[in-house]
Design a protein around this motif. Structure first.
Motif, mmCIF file in Angstrom:
data_model
loop_
_atom_site.group_PDB
_atom_site.id
_atom_site.type_symbol
_atom_site.label_atom_id
_atom_site.label_comp_id
_atom_site.label_asym_id
_atom_site.label_seq_id
_atom_site.Cartn_x
_atom_site.Cartn_y
_atom_site.Cartn_z
ATOM 1 N N LEU A 89 0.826 -1.202 0.000
ATOM 2 C CA LEU A 89 0.000 0.000 0.000
ATOM 3 C C LEU A 89 0.866 1.261 0.000
ATOM 4 N N TRP A 90 1.919 1.252 0.796
ATOM 5 C CA TRP A 90 2.825 2.402 0.837
ATOM 6 C C TRP A 90 3.420 2.643 -0.548
ATOM 7 N N TRP A 91 3.875 1.574 -1.211
ATOM 8 C CA TRP A 91 4.516 1.717 -2.516
ATOM 9 C C TRP A 91 3.527 2.246 -3.550
ATOM 10 N N LEU A 92 2.298 1.736 -3.551
ATOM 11 C CA LEU A 92 1.299 2.226 -4.495
ATOM 12 C C LEU A 92 1.034 3.720 -4.287
ATOM 13 N N ARG A 93 0.888 4.137 -3.037
ATOM 14 C CA ARG A 93 0.677 5.569 -2.762
ATOM 15 C C ARG A 93 1.910 6.381 -3.156
ATOM 16 N N ASP A 94 3.090 5.890 -2.842
ATOM 17 C CA ASP A 94 4.329 6.584 -3.181
ATOM 18 C C ASP A 94 4.460 6.771 -4.685
ATOM 19 N N ARG A 95 4.155 5.723 -5.447
ATOM 20 C CA ARG A 95 4.260 5.815 -6.908
ATOM 21 C C ARG A 95 3.180 6.734 -7.475
ATOM 22 N N ALA A 96 1.993 6.724 -6.893
ATOM 23 C CA ALA A 96 0.944 7.635 -7.347
ATOM 24 C C ALA A 96 1.392 9.082 -7.142
ATOM 25 N N MET A 97 1.961 9.370 -5.974
ATOM 26 C CA MET A 97 2.456 10.725 -5.716
ATOM 27 C C MET A 97 3.648 11.063 -6.605
ATOM 28 N N TRP A 98 4.502 10.099 -6.877
ATOM 29 C CA TRP A 98 5.660 10.278 -7.771
ATOM 30 C C TRP A 98 5.166 10.692 -9.158
ATOM 31 N N PRO B 85 -8.653 16.692 -18.119
ATOM 32 C CA PRO B 85 -8.615 15.800 -16.951
ATOM 33 C C PRO B 85 -7.384 16.107 -16.100
ATOM 34 N N ASP B 86 -7.565 16.207 -14.804
ATOM 35 C CA ASP B 86 -6.474 16.536 -13.894
ATOM 36 C C ASP B 86 -5.966 15.261 -13.225
ATOM 37 N N VAL B 87 -5.166 14.504 -13.962
ATOM 38 C CA VAL B 87 -4.640 13.235 -13.469
ATOM 39 C C VAL B 87 -3.855 13.411 -12.169
ATOM 40 N N PRO B 88 -2.962 14.404 -12.070
ATOM 41 C CA PRO B 88 -2.230 14.550 -10.808
ATOM 42 C C PRO B 88 -3.153 14.742 -9.608
ATOM 43 N N GLU B 89 -4.193 15.556 -9.761
ATOM 44 C CA GLU B 89 -5.125 15.769 -8.659
ATOM 45 C C GLU B 89 -5.891 14.492 -8.325
ATOM 46 N N GLN B 90 -6.263 13.727 -9.337
ATOM 47 C CA GLN B 90 -6.962 12.461 -9.118
ATOM 48 C C GLN B 90 -6.073 11.475 -8.357
ATOM 49 N N LEU B 91 -4.795 11.410 -8.721
ATOM 50 C CA LEU B 91 -3.868 10.521 -8.019
ATOM 51 C C LEU B 91 -3.666 10.969 -6.574
ATOM 52 N N ARG B 92 -3.520 12.275 -6.374
ATOM 53 C CA ARG B 92 -3.365 12.789 -5.006
ATOM 54 C C ARG B 92 -4.611 12.508 -4.163
ATOM 55 N N ALA B 93 -5.778 12.678 -4.761
ATOM 56 C CA ALA B 93 -7.034 12.423 -4.035
ATOM 57 C C ALA B 93 -7.143 10.943 -3.666
ATOM 58 N N TRP B 94 -6.749 10.054 -4.567
ATOM 59 C CA TRP B 94 -6.786 8.623 -4.263
ATOM 60 C C TRP B 94 -5.870 8.312 -3.075
ATOM 61 N N CYS B 95 -4.698 8.891 -3.066
ATOM 62 C CA CYS B 95 -3.744 8.668 -1.966
ATOM 63 C C CYS B 95 -4.292 9.164 -0.632
ATOM 64 N N ALA B 96 -5.053 10.246 -0.668
ATOM 65 C CA ALA B 96 -5.535 10.877 0.562
ATOM 66 C C ALA B 96 -6.864 10.319 1.068
ATOM 67 N N ASP B 97 -7.435 9.345 0.379
ATOM 68 C CA ASP B 97 -8.742 8.816 0.742
ATOM 69 C C ASP B 97 -8.588 7.567 1.616
ATOM 70 N N PRO B 98 -8.736 7.697 2.947
ATOM 71 C CA PRO B 98 -8.527 6.550 3.834
ATOM 72 C C PRO B 98 -9.499 5.396 3.571
ATOM 73 N N GLU B 99 -10.726 5.714 3.189
ATOM 74 C CA GLU B 99 -11.702 4.662 2.906
ATOM 75 C C GLU B 99 -11.273 3.842 1.690
ATOM 76 N N GLU B 100 -10.809 4.518 0.655
ATOM 77 C CA GLU B 100 -10.349 3.805 -0.543
ATOM 78 C C GLU B 100 -9.101 2.984 -0.231
ATOM 79 N N GLN B 101 -8.220 3.515 0.598
ATOM 80 C CA GLN B 101 -7.018 2.753 0.982
ATOM 81 C C GLN B 101 -7.410 1.474 1.725
ATOM 82 N N GLU B 102 -8.401 1.585 2.584
ATOM 83 C CA GLU B 102 -8.889 0.415 3.325
ATOM 84 C C GLU B 102 -9.519 -0.611 2.378
ATOM 85 N N ASN B 103 -10.289 -0.133 1.397
ATOM 86 C CA ASN B 103 -10.884 -1.030 0.406
ATOM 87 C C ASN B 103 -9.810 -1.782 -0.376
#
Length: 144
Positions: free
Chosen positions: A36-45, A72-90
């Motif tokens: 999970l950490w790596w997926l979030r790190d790469r999304a932010m990268w 489409p704002d891909v960077p914002e979408q990736l940042r939002a995915w990283c910041a969503d605790p419910e989605e991370q739990e899913n």
């Protein structure tokens, strides 16, 4: 519980009329938390490279221009995915249960994909290919 995970990041585009994938990174995570950490790190990268902060020393003057309002704002979408605790739990629950997880978003020219799956699930699929469970597919919305 699945203990080890394969994680991949790929960008897809069209070249010569064919869809082509460019691998951007792979990681074999020894734990779910590290996957999970790596997926979030790469999304932010990816977000930082697609939408760098103005004023960085390696960017020449005028290299950055504002996006169109309807782009489409891909960077914002990736940042939002990283910041969503419910989605991370899913995602964690899906991976822990042995399902493949795909997080994808796209702009006008490129699709960006984060993919993760259990090493155990991959091994089981090789021995019993018809018994593979359903895949979880997450597509980040391009709506504004």
């Amino acid at each position: 519980m699945h203990d080890e995970f394969l994680c991949h990041v790929t960008a897809y585009g069209i070249f010569g009329g064919r869809r082509v994938g460019v691998p951007l990174g792979t990681y074999r995570a020894p734990t779910l938390a590290l996957a999970l950490w790596w997926l979030r790190d790469r999304a932010m990268w990816m977000a930082e490279r697609l939408d760098p902060r103005p004023g960085l020393s390696h960017l020449p003057e005028g290299a950055l221009t504002p996006m169109a309002e309807d782009a489409p704002d891909v960077p914002e979408q990736l940042r939002a995915w990283c910041a969503d605790p419910e989605e991370q739990e899913n995602v964690a629950e899906e991976l822990a249960s042995g399902r493949l997880v795909r997080i994808a978003t796209r702009d006008d020219t490129t699709e960006y994909e984060l993919l993760a799956e259990s090493v155990d699930a991959v091994r089981m699929a090789r021995t019993q290919p018809r018994c593979r469970g359903p895949r979880r597919r997450v597509t980040i919305s391009n709506s504004h």
